[in-house]
Each structure stands twice: as structure tokens, then as C-alpha cells.
Design an enzyme around this catalytic site. Sequence first.
Site, mmCIF file in Angstrom:
data_model
loop_
_atom_site.group_PDB
_atom_site.id
_atom_site.type_symbol
_atom_site.label_atom_id
_atom_site.label_comp_id
_atom_site.label_asym_id
_atom_site.label_seq_id
_atom_site.Cartn_x
_atom_site.Cartn_y
_atom_site.Cartn_z
ATOM 1 N N LYS A 1 27.422 10.432 59.522
ATOM 2 C CA LYS A 1 28.795 10.848 59.860
ATOM 3 C C LYS A 1 29.322 9.940 60.967
ATOM 4 O O LYS A 1 29.048 10.163 62.146
ATOM 5 C CB LYS A 1 28.811 12.306 60.313
ATOM 6 C CG LYS A 1 28.439 13.290 59.194
ATOM 7 C CD LYS A 1 28.608 14.715 59.650
ATOM 8 C CE LYS A 1 28.108 15.712 58.601
ATOM 9 N NZ LYS A 1 28.835 15.679 57.337
ATOM 10 N N THR A 2 30.059 8.901 60.588
ATOM 11 C CA THR A 2 30.552 7.922 61.555
ATOM 12 C C THR A 2 31.955 7.464 61.164
ATOM 13 O O THR A 2 32.367 7.603 60.008
ATOM 14 C CB THR A 2 29.646 6.665 61.586
ATOM 15 O OG1 THR A 2 29.590 6.113 60.263
ATOM 16 C CG2 THR A 2 28.253 6.982 62.066
ATOM 17 N N VAL B 1 45.787 24.266 60.073
ATOM 18 C CA VAL B 1 45.636 24.872 58.743
ATOM 19 C C VAL B 1 44.791 26.117 58.901
ATOM 20 O O VAL B 1 43.756 26.107 59.558
ATOM 21 C CB VAL B 1 44.946 23.894 57.768
ATOM 22 C CG1 VAL B 1 44.639 24.583 56.446
ATOM 23 C CG2 VAL B 1 45.831 22.690 57.552
ATOM 24 N N CYS C 1 27.561 10.559 64.461
ATOM 25 C CA CYS C 1 26.905 9.428 65.125
ATOM 26 C C CYS C 1 25.512 9.815 65.628
ATOM 27 O O CYS C 1 25.306 10.067 66.812
ATOM 28 C CB CYS C 1 27.729 8.868 66.266
ATOM 29 S SG CYS C 1 27.063 7.251 66.729
ATOM 30 N N GLN D 1 36.629 8.203 69.215
ATOM 31 C CA GLN D 1 35.398 8.804 69.755
ATOM 32 C C GLN D 1 34.250 7.803 69.932
ATOM 33 O O GLN D 1 33.441 7.962 70.865
ATOM 34 C CB GLN D 1 34.963 9.988 68.882
ATOM 35 C CG GLN D 1 36.017 11.095 68.822
ATOM 36 C CD GLN D 1 35.688 12.173 67.790
ATOM 37 O OE1 GLN D 1 34.535 12.512 67.556
ATOM 38 N NE2 GLN D 1 36.729 12.712 67.163
ATOM 39 N N CYS E 1 25.729 2.519 62.946
ATOM 40 C CA CYS E 1 25.455 3.117 64.238
ATOM 41 C C CYS E 1 25.059 2.004 65.213
ATOM 42 O O CYS E 1 23.938 1.491 65.154
ATOM 43 C CB CYS E 1 24.319 4.125 64.072
ATOM 44 S SG CYS E 1 24.170 5.181 65.473
ATOM 45 N N ALA F 1 40.216 10.114 62.473
ATOM 46 C CA ALA F 1 39.913 8.823 61.855
ATOM 47 C C ALA F 1 40.143 8.884 60.342
ATOM 48 O O ALA F 1 40.798 8.003 59.760
ATOM 49 C CB ALA F 1 38.458 8.455 62.157
ATOM 50 N N GLY F 2 39.629 9.944 59.701
ATOM 51 C CA GLY F 2 39.722 10.041 58.240
ATOM 52 C C GLY F 2 41.137 10.257 57.750
ATOM 53 O O GLY F 2 41.595 9.589 56.809
HETATM 54 P P1 FAD Z 1 37.902 13.471 63.735
HETATM 55 O O1 FAD Z 1 38.158 12.051 64.062
HETATM 56 O O2 FAD Z 1 37.111 14.298 64.685
HETATM 57 O O3 FAD Z 1 39.325 14.153 63.456
HETATM 58 C C1 FAD Z 1 39.470 15.471 62.988
HETATM 59 C C2 FAD Z 1 40.942 15.881 63.150
HETATM 60 O O4 FAD Z 1 41.148 17.106 62.419
HETATM 61 C C3 FAD Z 1 41.336 16.147 64.605
HETATM 62 O O5 FAD Z 1 42.506 15.413 64.934
HETATM 63 C C4 FAD Z 1 41.604 17.649 64.635
HETATM 64 O O6 FAD Z 1 42.668 18.011 65.520
HETATM 65 C C5 FAD Z 1 41.992 17.946 63.186
HETATM 66 N N1 FAD Z 1 41.786 19.347 62.804
HETATM 67 C C6 FAD Z 1 40.717 20.132 63.102
HETATM 68 N N2 FAD Z 1 40.931 21.373 62.636
HETATM 69 C C7 FAD Z 1 42.139 21.371 62.008
HETATM 70 C C8 FAD Z 1 42.907 22.363 61.341
HETATM 71 N N3 FAD Z 1 42.491 23.638 61.219
HETATM 72 N N4 FAD Z 1 44.108 22.012 60.817
HETATM 73 C C9 FAD Z 1 44.571 20.724 60.932
HETATM 74 N N5 FAD Z 1 43.885 19.753 61.579
HETATM 75 C C10 FAD Z 1 42.684 20.076 62.104
HETATM 76 N N6 FAD Z 1 31.290 6.489 64.806
HETATM 77 C C11 FAD Z 1 31.055 5.162 64.586
HETATM 78 O O7 FAD Z 1 31.387 4.651 63.519
HETATM 79 N N7 FAD Z 1 30.461 4.368 65.516
HETATM 80 C C12 FAD Z 1 30.102 4.861 66.729
HETATM 81 O O8 FAD Z 1 29.594 4.124 67.562
HETATM 82 C C13 FAD Z 1 30.347 6.251 66.998
HETATM 83 N N8 FAD Z 1 29.994 6.776 68.192
HETATM 84 C C14 FAD Z 1 30.317 8.071 68.483
HETATM 85 C C15 FAD Z 1 30.004 8.559 69.733
HETATM 86 C C16 FAD Z 1 30.352 9.859 70.091
HETATM 87 C C17 FAD Z 1 29.991 10.370 71.455
HETATM 88 C C18 FAD Z 1 31.047 10.678 69.151
HETATM 89 C C19 FAD Z 1 31.480 12.074 69.548
HETATM 90 C C20 FAD Z 1 31.345 10.204 67.888
HETATM 91 C C21 FAD Z 1 30.975 8.895 67.534
HETATM 92 N N9 FAD Z 1 31.236 8.383 66.265
HETATM 93 C C22 FAD Z 1 30.960 7.044 65.995
HETATM 94 C C23 FAD Z 1 31.644 9.284 65.156
HETATM 95 C C24 FAD Z 1 33.123 9.219 64.775
HETATM 96 O O9 FAD Z 1 33.934 9.341 65.913
HETATM 97 C C25 FAD Z 1 33.452 10.316 63.770
HETATM 98 O O10 FAD Z 1 32.541 10.213 62.691
HETATM 99 C C26 FAD Z 1 34.872 10.202 63.234
HETATM 100 O O11 FAD Z 1 35.795 10.406 64.274
HETATM 101 C C27 FAD Z 1 35.103 11.206 62.110
HETATM 102 O O12 FAD Z 1 36.437 11.220 61.724
HETATM 103 P P2 FAD Z 1 37.101 12.573 61.125
HETATM 104 O O13 FAD Z 1 38.489 12.212 60.724
HETATM 105 O O14 FAD Z 1 36.209 13.166 60.112
HETATM 106 O O15 FAD Z 1 37.119 13.589 62.350
#
Ligand code: FAD
Length: 568
Positions: free
Chosen positions: A462-463, A234, A317, A199, A499, A169-170
Site C-alpha cells: 500500500k504505497t 461519503v 508503506c 504522506q 518502498c 493520492a488515488g
Molecule cells: P490517502 O492519500 O490517504 O487519501 C484518502 C483521502 O480520502 C483523504 O483525502 C480523505 O480525506 C478521503 N476520505 C476518507 N474518508 C472519506 C469519506 N468518508 N468520504 C470522502 N472522502 C474520504 N508511499 C510511497 O509510495 N512511498 C513512500 O515512501 C511512502 N512513505 C509513507 C510514509 C508514511 C509515514 C505514510 C503515512 C505513508 C507513506 N506512503 C508512502 C503511503 C502513501 O502515502 C499512501 O499509500 C497513499 O497516500 C495512498 O493514497 P490513497 O488515495 O489511497 O489514500
Amino acid sequence: MKVKALSPQLSVSPQLSLDDVRQAQEAGFKTLICNRPDGEGPDQTTFVEIQRLAEELGMQAHYQPIISGQMDDEHAAEFGRVLAEAETPVLAYCRTGTRSTNLWALSQAADFPADDLLRAAQQAGYNITSLRGRLLAANPNSNGTATAEQSAPDVEAQVWDVLIIGGGAGGIAAASSLLARDCSLKVAIVDPSENHYYQPGWTLVGGGVFQPETTQRRMKDVVPSRCRLIAEGVESFQPDEDKITLCNGQRLAYKALVVSPGLKLNWEGVEGLPETLGRNGVTSNYRYDLAPYTWKLVQETKGGTALFTQPPMPIKCAGAPQKAMYLSAHEWEQQGALKNIKVEFNNAGGVLFGVKDYVPALMEYIERYGIDLAFNSNLVAVDGPNKRATFEVTDGDGKVSRVEKPFDMLHVCPPQIAPDFIRVSPLAAESGWMDVDQYTLRSTKFENVWGLGDVISAPNAKTAAAVRKQAPVVAENVLRHVKNKTNVREALYRGYGSCPLTVERGKIVLAEFGYGGVLEPSFPRFIINGTRPSRVSWWLKERILPPIYWNAMLKGREWLARPVYEKE
Ligand code: FAD
């Protein structure tokens, strides 16, 4: 299954699924070696699941997890020992196969010329030239002399304006927000995952509302067209040189770095849990492939005890453990089974929800469903076959005792920590999370590095909703740096997170708040009063937020996400 042979005895592959294990057995493999720590990715089958099936099929399985960037000679020697003693042919795997290839090359270096090992890896599609110096040093019969310089990995000629770690997402939102502001930027995203996941949809998969496939898209389809996808993991950061090292040893240089690799689900933090996930009534909406099992269990459970757990904060979440519970209880209520089911919420924390304004509405549902609340009760062990869960319970005097509880269904939210390669990096705070200024999202240690999403140390929820507000802030501040516009004010993130608590099928308590628990509703109260259950909020979650995620947030269209600025 993408299997590549390195020698007649050993092949390597990316992460295996259970289907892959069956195919490996049919292909004649006798032994599996796992070099990937559990919990690195949101769709990762744990080692014990692989091991269980492998053993059922008559294969051996070994676990030698290697944290990216932490591989030393002893790891290679251990890999060599396992390989020498294993029944062959052996299939070793990690996230992409690179770590296993590196281990193999280093473990064979004393016996084979470096060039032969490099060529074999190359033919299998793995570029491990960064190991050349170490391979030469280990083998006196190899041509050439080893020097420290020779082990310096290749640096790609391109210097990226912005290099983004993680295509979740980020990462995708930040890339799109940057390119929406300046399409001439040279931006690359580094992520080895084939898929991108929505997610927030997994709660509704576990509640029987969404099909899992609707929450998954191919990574290459969500990466913006003007952005390059580098499909590698990475391994480590060299922020003093403005470079990162990939798992294949290649180095990339950048002007600005954006870090967003999410967090690590620490399944191993609960004894016995990895062994029983997805069976014996033990499930979790925190993994793509397990959320459908939650719904299956809910439909099958007609009586007995259903335990729902929440680990210590921070977790992504924070409402998700409760959401699973309310949706399950509502389904049992509809079926007339709830009176026969004892539902219990075991929370490592001491309150139902961290922002007190939402607690009264949630308590109404706790009472309606007859849920027992067990606070300061932290899941530490699971005995799946005997259906017993063990909790460490802290009493008012701080005394900790172990309490064992039987269950028919157990929904686990796993403990969560920063990804291994972040925890050991120079970007990390003492807590292990990436240390950032909570307003500018800039690293507190390196001025051309920013972070967003679950990985950062900021005290927001963390969402994905937080990411929606963070991405424009990061885009503004990165652009300010890359274009040297120091006269422009820095954008600030105020800690927004959201949330949507699914208290019943059709109604949601929509928690929206910023730093310090200050309420930050997106809509006027007459449309949505977030502290009360609302049908409009459910409609938003089910119908509106998924398209907003895919078509706005991931495309740089910043709906309700305008950054604020200093002194504004
Ligand atoms: P992620 O989306 O997890 O992405 C991380 C990425 O980094 C992945 O693609 C991974 O492959 C990559 N990565 C990891 N390690 C490496 C590496 N070494 N090198 C290169 N790439 C790497 N949020 C809401 O806003 N509302 C909700 O209702 C909600 N409900 C949720 C319910 C559940 C069951 C879960 C699990 C999550 C929920 N969330 C919700 C939370 C939300 O999904 C996360 O906060 C969000 O996805 C965070 O984004 P991110 O980019 O930080 O991480």
C-alpha cells in the site's frame, strides 16, 4: 474555527484542533462532544488529546463516535441525554459538523416541529432535509404525515460520468488520468478534507529533512480544474441504484464509481496510546502533526532506550516504521550518542522485510547501528507517564505472553484497518477492505465500480508508488465502461509497489516489487541497484519524487506508469 449555532445551548463545528479548543474555551463553551471516530483522517487530533486540553481548561468532553451511515435512534437518544445533562453552552463536532447536526435534530424531534429543526440546521449551513421523514415521524405535532418515501433523501439532478470517493493520492491521480484521456467527462471528487497530504514526505519530516508544510496543499488547489470538488464525507453506498449518500443526506448518482478513501489508522487498537501520543516521548510519523515531534525527540535523546514498533500487516508503506528507526539511529551515530542508546525494533511480523532480496542490505544497517530485533512482538498497550510499553510476544509454539519494556522514546506505527464506512458497505470483502479484482481493480461485486489506493483488498504494497501505476489502469477501464468500448482490452495492474528505505541520511535501499515479491526495478542496475544502499535513490526520494507527485502523478502525466493489457 467554524462554529455554527443550532440553538442557544448547542453549536456545531468541523473537526477541532487543539488551538480550536482554546478558542472554544475563550468563547465560553463549557462542554465538548466529539461525534467523529478517531483515525478517520491523516491529520485528525484524537479525542483524548482534545479531552486532555479541554479538562485542563476547565471544560468537560464527551466521546460519542458515530460511524458514517450507522446512526440510529439510540445514538440520537444518547446524544440528547448527554446534551440535557451537560453544562451549556455545548460545542459538538465531527468531520464537518453534519453528523452532530443530524444527532441533534433527531434527539430534539419529539419536542420540536420538524420544520423548525430543519430551518435551524439550514441557517447554520447544514442541509439535513434527508431526515425530514424521521423528524416528522417522531413528532405528532409536526405538520404533515410521515411516510417512508418522505425520508428518501434528495438526489442531485446531475448524473456524474465518474464519481470519485476520496481526494488523496488515488482520487486525484485517477481524476487527472481520466480527464487527460477524455476532457469531456463529467467528473466529481467527494472529499471533506480541506487539505491534501504528500504522506511519503512525513518520513523525511521525522528525520529533520523536510518541513511539514512542504507536504501539505489545499485540497481545492490539487483538484483538477475540470473536475468538481464536493466537500462532504461519503456516508454510504447504494451500488444497486448507482448512487451514494453523503453525510449531509444528499444523494449523488453516477455511471461509474471510483473508490479511494485510504485507510483508517486505528490508534485506539493500542490501549493507552491515544492518551499519550505527542507527549511522554511517544511519537509517530504516521500523522502530519506528530512527525515533527519525532525529530524533536531524536535531537533530545542522548541515552536510554528507543523502541520502534510495527503492527500486523497490511499497513501503508510497510517500510516506514524501519525508515524512522534508521534515520534516528543515523542521527544518534552522527552525534556520538548511539553508543548510549539501546535501539530495538518490535515487529508483529516474523521477518525484517517481506521481500527477501532487500533483507541483506537492511541487516548491514541493523548490525551497524546495533539494533536489537524482536520479531512476533506486537505492541498492545502504552503507559505514557511511566514510559512502559507492553507487547504480546508469540513464541515458536504459538504461545502468547505479555512482555513489558521501558522506553525513553517510542515511535509507533499504529494498526491499520479499512475505513469504517467501507467495512460496513456492500463493497467490502470479508476482511473489510474493498473487494477488487487485483489486476483490473474493478469491484468483484459491482461492474461499474473500481477501487485504488490503500483501501483495496489486492495484496500489493500500500504505497503512493502503487497508486501511480493503478491510476492509469483505473482510468482506462472506467473509460472503457463509460464509453461502452467493450472491444478494447482491459488494462491490468501487476501489483507494483515501492518502498524507499532510508537506511541513513543520504542513502536509500529502493525496494520495488510486484505481486508475489517479484522485483520490478524502474531503472537499469547500473543507475540504481535497488538491493544496495544508494545515493542516487536518496536524491530521487528527496529531490525528484515530490515534484513527480505534485506535477506529474496528480496532473495525469503518467511517468513510468504505462498500463499493460490483457495478453500483452
Ligand atoms: P490517502 O492519500 O490517504 O487519501 C484518502 C483521502 O480520502 C483523504 O483525502 C480523505 O480525506 C478521503 N476520505 C476518507 N474518508 C472519506 C469519506 N468518508 N468520504 C470522502 N472522502 C474520504 N508511499 C510511497 O509510495 N512511498 C513512500 O515512501 C511512502 N512513505 C509513507 C510514509 C508514511 C509515514 C505514510 C503515512 C505513508 C507513506 N506512503 C508512502 C503511503 C502513501 O502515502 C499512501 O499509500 C497513499 O497516500 C495512498 O493514497 P490513497 O488515495 O489511497 O489514500
